[in-house]
Enzyme design. Sequence first.
Site, PDB file in Angstrom:
ATOM      1  N   THR B  37       0.834  -1.200   0.000  1.00  0.00           N
ATOM      2  CA  THR B  37       0.000   0.000   0.000  1.00  0.00           C
ATOM      3  C   THR B  37       0.870   1.250   0.000  1.00  0.00           C
ATOM      4  O   THR B  37       2.016   1.233   0.463  1.00  0.00           O
ATOM      5  CB  THR B  37      -0.912   0.053   1.243  1.00  0.00           C
ATOM      6  N   CYS B  43       3.945  12.267  -6.039  1.00  0.00           N
ATOM      7  CA  CYS B  43       4.845  11.111  -6.185  1.00  0.00           C
ATOM      8  C   CYS B  43       4.222  10.073  -7.119  1.00  0.00           C
ATOM      9  O   CYS B  43       3.018  10.077  -7.360  1.00  0.00           O
ATOM     10  CB  CYS B  43       5.093  10.450  -4.838  1.00  0.00           C
ATOM     11  N   HIS B  60       8.099   3.926  -4.613  1.00  0.00           N
ATOM     12  CA  HIS B  60       7.408   5.200  -4.352  1.00  0.00           C
ATOM     13  C   HIS B  60       8.473   6.286  -4.445  1.00  0.00           C
ATOM     14  O   HIS B  60       9.300   6.419  -3.555  1.00  0.00           O
ATOM     15  CB  HIS B  60       6.777   5.146  -2.961  1.00  0.00           C
TER      16      HIS B  60
END
Lengths: 129, 187
Positions: B37, B43, B60
């Site tokens: 998650t 981003c 990420h």
Amino acid sequence: MPASSSLTCLIVDDQQTMRSLVRTGLQQLGFRTIYEAPDGEEGLRQMLARPIHLVISDYNMPKLDGLGLLRAIRSHPPIQKTAFIMLTGRADKELVQRAVQFGVNNYLVKPFTVGTLKEKIEAIFGVLA
Amino acid sequence: MSFTSHAQDPAHDAELRKIHVIQGQFHVADGDDVVLTTILGSCVAACIRDTALGIGGMNHFLLPGSTGDEGLRYGVQSMELLLNALLRKGARRERMEVKLFGGAHLFDGLSDVGAQNSAFAEQFVRDEGLNYLGGSLRGDRARRIQYWPVSGRARQILLAPTESKVFATERRQPIAKVEDTGALELF
């Protein structure tokens, strides 16, 4: 004082994006003749086919990795003295130590700046013109 | 394409092992019960899996590709480390499929880092010859992303515009240097 424009460089990395970044850095330093290969096997083939002064190679690659390429270069007399810079990640100290044993000239930790790239090359060839 | 925008299923989610991927990090997993998650504003997160091996991962990243001193925050470094982690576990490029999320433009009048991140991620996938299935990039809302690395299923929940503003304000705080990556949770 070698002119960077007179040095030929081979970038060996399986990621085109990283090859492009290294190429851009080398061009900013004045390099004009730059070749690329996506793995160690292709890199070795190119080295045996044309004069290369400097190899900048990643470690993680398919077919023949950076360490394998380094060992192959050092065992081929016509090219065994070619300068070799290994690209490494931050956690690859063990890899650097093994590369030193196999005759690496320098290493470059990713991510790097053009300034660091220049320092690593000049540590081998002297100050670039 | 298997990403959806509907609400979570509480009964099913209780059985899942959730691993949250914060900015500047990546994670690779191979369990059926694992869901990766993250929460994204400008981003971008790349979700990549090997379709035959049953393994996948998510990164990420904060800024588009560049060499520099900010480490994983730069897309090129983040993408490389995620790909290498998958390759080390036996994944093969020709079997990889990619979904991309994030890259929102949360504030008018500021430089559109989200668009730059999105363009970089799309260009990276093209340049590397990876199989791009799609995803959800750009827009003006922050996203909560869930990704099942074995099946490749992805779920997107768009945050409400007010939540997006709060989220973006938090994200505009000074970021840590690379040495601190992983030790700082900004939201």
